[in-house]
Enzyme design. Structure first.
Site, PDB file in Angstrom:
ATOM      1  N   CYS A   1     -14.680 -27.709 -50.592  1.00 43.77           N
ATOM      2  CA  CYS A   1     -15.025 -26.776 -51.349  1.00 43.77           C
ATOM      3  C   CYS A   1     -15.318 -26.098 -51.180  1.00 43.77           C
ATOM      4  O   CYS A   1     -16.210 -25.487 -49.948  1.00 43.77           O
ATOM      5  CB  CYS A   1     -15.343 -26.770 -53.021  1.00 43.77           C
ATOM      6  SG  CYS A   1     -16.481 -25.917 -53.459  1.00 43.77           S
ATOM      7  N   GLU A   2     -14.575 -24.651 -50.837  1.00 39.73           N
ATOM      8  CA  GLU A   2     -15.006 -22.943 -49.995  1.00 39.73           C
ATOM      9  C   GLU A   2     -16.161 -22.273 -51.083  1.00 39.73           C
ATOM     10  O   GLU A   2     -16.721 -21.210 -50.513  1.00 39.73           O
ATOM     11  CB  GLU A   2     -13.942 -21.693 -50.244  1.00 39.73           C
ATOM     12  CG  GLU A   2     -13.471 -21.743 -51.060  1.00 39.73           C
ATOM     13  CD  GLU A   2     -11.819 -20.904 -50.542  1.00 39.73           C
ATOM     14  OE1 GLU A   2     -11.399 -21.562 -49.807  1.00 39.73           O
ATOM     15  OE2 GLU A   2     -10.953 -19.452 -51.473  1.00 39.73           O
ATOM     16  N   HIS A   3     -15.943 -23.221 -51.859  1.00 38.01           N
ATOM     17  CA  HIS A   3     -17.214 -22.856 -52.652  1.00 38.01           C
ATOM     18  C   HIS A   3     -18.314 -22.886 -52.422  1.00 38.01           C
ATOM     19  O   HIS A   3     -19.626 -22.040 -52.375  1.00 38.01           O
ATOM     20  CB  HIS A   3     -17.378 -22.116 -54.502  1.00 38.01           C
ATOM     21  CG  HIS A   3     -16.127 -21.684 -54.737  1.00 38.01           C
ATOM     22  ND1 HIS A   3     -14.786 -21.680 -55.240  1.00 38.01           N
ATOM     23  CD2 HIS A   3     -15.375 -20.700 -54.220  1.00 38.01           C
ATOM     24  CE1 HIS A   3     -13.826 -21.766 -55.546  1.00 38.01           C
ATOM     25  NE2 HIS A   3     -14.347 -20.455 -54.517  1.00 38.01           N
ATOM     26  N   HIS A   4     -18.564 -24.324 -52.337  1.00 35.33           N
ATOM     27  CA  HIS A   4     -20.077 -24.762 -52.378  1.00 35.33           C
ATOM     28  C   HIS A   4     -20.068 -25.715 -50.861  1.00 35.33           C
ATOM     29  O   HIS A   4     -21.444 -25.953 -50.923  1.00 35.33           O
ATOM     30  CB  HIS A   4     -20.154 -25.779 -53.609  1.00 35.33           C
ATOM     31  CG  HIS A   4     -19.915 -24.828 -54.789  1.00 35.33           C
ATOM     32  ND1 HIS A   4     -18.940 -24.707 -55.566  1.00 35.33           N
ATOM     33  CD2 HIS A   4     -21.497 -23.981 -55.424  1.00 35.33           C
ATOM     34  CE1 HIS A   4     -19.381 -24.192 -56.530  1.00 35.33           C
ATOM     35  NE2 HIS A   4     -21.085 -24.107 -56.492  1.00 35.33           N
TER      36      HIS A   4
ATOM     37  N   GLN B   1      -8.390 -26.041 -54.542  1.00 40.89           N
ATOM     38  CA  GLN B   1      -7.651 -27.532 -54.483  1.00 40.89           C
ATOM     39  C   GLN B   1      -6.273 -26.766 -54.939  1.00 40.89           C
ATOM     40  O   GLN B   1      -4.898 -27.168 -54.503  1.00 40.89           O
ATOM     41  CB  GLN B   1      -7.988 -28.107 -55.620  1.00 40.89           C
ATOM     42  CG  GLN B   1      -7.543 -29.163 -55.875  1.00 40.89           C
ATOM     43  CD  GLN B   1      -7.817 -30.165 -56.763  1.00 40.89           C
ATOM     44  OE1 GLN B   1      -8.256 -30.682 -56.962  1.00 40.89           O
ATOM     45  NE2 GLN B   1      -6.345 -30.610 -57.919  1.00 40.89           N
TER      46      GLN B   1
ATOM     47  N   HIS C   1     -14.426 -32.869 -57.353  1.00 42.97           N
ATOM     48  CA  HIS C   1     -15.501 -32.255 -57.227  1.00 42.97           C
ATOM     49  C   HIS C   1     -17.099 -32.367 -57.008  1.00 42.97           C
ATOM     50  O   HIS C   1     -17.194 -32.461 -57.415  1.00 42.97           O
ATOM     51  CB  HIS C   1     -14.928 -30.612 -57.568  1.00 42.97           C
ATOM     52  CG  HIS C   1     -13.430 -30.076 -57.439  1.00 42.97           C
ATOM     53  ND1 HIS C   1     -12.896 -29.175 -56.684  1.00 42.97           N
ATOM     54  CD2 HIS C   1     -12.744 -30.535 -57.069  1.00 42.97           C
ATOM     55  CE1 HIS C   1     -12.143 -28.503 -56.269  1.00 42.97           C
ATOM     56  NE2 HIS C   1     -11.364 -30.037 -56.777  1.00 42.97           N
TER      57      HIS C   1
ATOM     58  N   CYS D   1     -18.646 -30.493 -56.035  1.00 43.77           N
ATOM     59  CA  CYS D   1     -19.718 -29.592 -56.895  1.00 43.77           C
ATOM     60  C   CYS D   1     -19.969 -29.629 -58.274  1.00 43.77           C
ATOM     61  O   CYS D   1     -20.864 -29.160 -58.712  1.00 43.77           O
ATOM     62  CB  CYS D   1     -19.490 -28.150 -56.146  1.00 43.77           C
ATOM     63  SG  CYS D   1     -17.181 -27.796 -56.565  1.00 43.77           S
TER      64      CYS D   1
HETATM   65  N1  LIG Z   1      -9.849 -23.212 -59.248  1.00 42.87           N
HETATM   66  C1  LIG Z   1     -10.904 -23.241 -58.636  1.00 42.87           C
HETATM   67  N2  LIG Z   1     -12.174 -23.518 -58.562  1.00 42.87           N
HETATM   68  C2  LIG Z   1     -13.259 -23.933 -57.743  1.00 42.87           C
HETATM   69  C3  LIG Z   1     -12.951 -25.239 -56.754  1.00 42.87           C
HETATM   70  N3  LIG Z   1     -14.416 -25.361 -56.219  1.00 42.87           N
HETATM   71  C4  LIG Z   1     -14.866 -24.941 -56.809  1.00 42.87           C
HETATM   72  N4  LIG Z   1     -14.864 -24.534 -57.955  1.00 42.87           N
HETATM   73  C5  LIG Z   1     -15.380 -23.870 -59.091  1.00 42.87           C
HETATM   74  O1  LIG Z   1     -15.741 -21.891 -58.370  1.00 42.87           O
HETATM   75  C6  LIG Z   1     -16.576 -21.431 -59.054  1.00 42.87           C
HETATM   76  C7  LIG Z   1     -17.230 -20.986 -58.389  1.00 42.87           C
HETATM   77  O2  LIG Z   1     -18.275 -20.368 -59.489  1.00 42.87           O
HETATM   78  P1  LIG Z   1     -19.771 -19.717 -59.159  1.00 42.87           P
HETATM   79  O3  LIG Z   1     -20.322 -19.236 -60.686  1.00 42.87           O
HETATM   80  O4  LIG Z   1     -19.738 -18.252 -58.321  1.00 42.87           O
HETATM   81  O5  LIG Z   1     -20.365 -20.640 -58.592  1.00 42.87           O
HETATM   82  P2  LIG Z   1     -22.156 -21.084 -59.558  1.00 42.87           P
HETATM   83  O6  LIG Z   1     -22.940 -20.769 -60.088  1.00 42.87           O
HETATM   84  O7  LIG Z   1     -22.469 -22.707 -58.500  1.00 42.87           O
HETATM   85  O8  LIG Z   1     -20.739 -21.733 -60.128  1.00 42.87           O
HETATM   86  P3  LIG Z   1     -21.556 -24.021 -60.977  1.00 42.87           P
HETATM   87  O9  LIG Z   1     -20.903 -24.542 -60.253  1.00 42.87           O
HETATM   88  O10 LIG Z   1     -20.559 -23.279 -61.997  1.00 42.87           O
HETATM   89  O11 LIG Z   1     -22.819 -23.948 -61.130  1.00 42.87           O
HETATM   90  C8  LIG Z   1     -17.065 -22.857 -59.289  1.00 42.87           C
HETATM   91  O12 LIG Z   1     -16.203 -22.983 -61.396  1.00 42.87           O
HETATM   92  C9  LIG Z   1     -16.135 -24.011 -59.441  1.00 42.87           C
HETATM   93  O13 LIG Z   1     -16.750 -25.721 -59.787  1.00 42.87           O
HETATM   94  C10 LIG Z   1     -11.800 -25.201 -56.415  1.00 42.87           C
HETATM   95  O14 LIG Z   1     -10.714 -26.228 -55.382  1.00 42.87           O
HETATM   96  N5  LIG Z   1     -10.405 -24.393 -57.705  1.00 42.87           N
HETATM   97 ZN   LIG Z   2     -17.311 -26.084 -55.052  1.00 44.36          ZN
END
Ligand SMILES: Nc1nc2c(ncn2[C@@H]2O[C@H](COP(=O)(O)OP(=O)(O)OP(=O)(O)O)[C@@H](O)[C@H]2O)c(=O)[nH]1
Ligand SMILES: [Zn+2]
Length: 178
Positions: free
Chosen positions: A70-73, A111, A139, A141
């Site tokens: 996942c590109e966020h974490h 995704q 996921h 994360c």
């Molecule tokens: N739509 C979508 N969201 C994703 C995917 N992978 C991770 N995420 C979400 O990306 C979001 C990033 O949210 P942030 O609030 O910026 O990050 P965070 O504080 O680490 O969020 P939490 O996971 O809720 O603790 C989270 O809600 C993740 O669940 C994906 O493939 N698709």
């Molecule tokens: Zn993630």
């Protein structure tokens, strides 16, 4: 990359202890592997494996295992991809569908985009009457950290051409998937 891993790991543990000595090098090699999709192109992955065919019946390849990040974490999401298409004059080599899934999965992704990228690539390559892609994944994360939900999974779909415009085609796909 090795240097960056040394910095990250060194911020939490003693990099000079024997178990960690080669870890930055190994981790860099592993990261390179699991993001190798950046070094690939569709042309290279498909290698010309498109074959003329009069078949215009639906082709489904299901349960293609999928490992992405996942590109966020930068944590894994893992699951299955199901791909269907309606050929139009040619079919694509079976293994190439899995290779295309891997090429887009081995990058930093969300995704939804992964699902669309796979569908659009197959549509473009084969000039099919339609393509349907469904991905179901868990996921890490959401499991190892954050909200810590171990059992939820995410399902995404991308429906192009007849899979979008023709309800019967879409239903046949979903029925055949079981
Ligand atoms: N739509 C979508 N969201 C994703 C995917 N992978 C991770 N995420 C979400 O990306 C979001 C990033 O949210 P942030 O609030 O910026 O990050 P965070 O504080 O680490 O969020 P939490 O996971 O809720 O603790 C989270 O809600 C993740 O669940 C994906 O493939 N698709
Ligand atoms: Zn993630």
């Amino acid at each position: 990359m090795k240097q960056a891993y040394a910095e990250i790991i060194g911020s939490r543990d003693d990099l000079s202890r024997p178990g960690l000595l080669d870890t930055p090098k190994r981790a860099a090699k592993a990261f390179d592997f699991i993001t190798r999709g950046y070094d690939q192109s569709l042309e290279e992955v498909v290698n010309g494996a498109l074959f003329p065919s009069d078949s215009n019946e639906m082709v489904i390849v299901k349960d293609i295992e999928l490992y992405s990040l996942c590109e966020h974490h930068v944590l894994p999401f893992v699951g299955k991809c199901h791909v269907a298409y309606l050929p139009s004059g040619q079919v694509i080599g079976l293994s190439k569908i899995a290779r295309i899934v891997d090429m887009f999965a081995r990058r930093l992704q969300i995704q939804e985009n992964l699902t669309t990228e796979v569908a659009e690539a197959i549509m473009k390559l084969t000039n099919a009457h339609g393509v349907g892609v469904i991905i179901e994944a868990r996921h890490f994360c959401m499991m190892m950290r954050g909200v810590e939900k171990q059992n939820s999974s995410m399902k995404t779909s991308a429906m192009l051409g007849e899979f979008r415009s023709n309800q019967a085609t879409r239903s046949e796909f979903l029925t055949l998937l079981g």
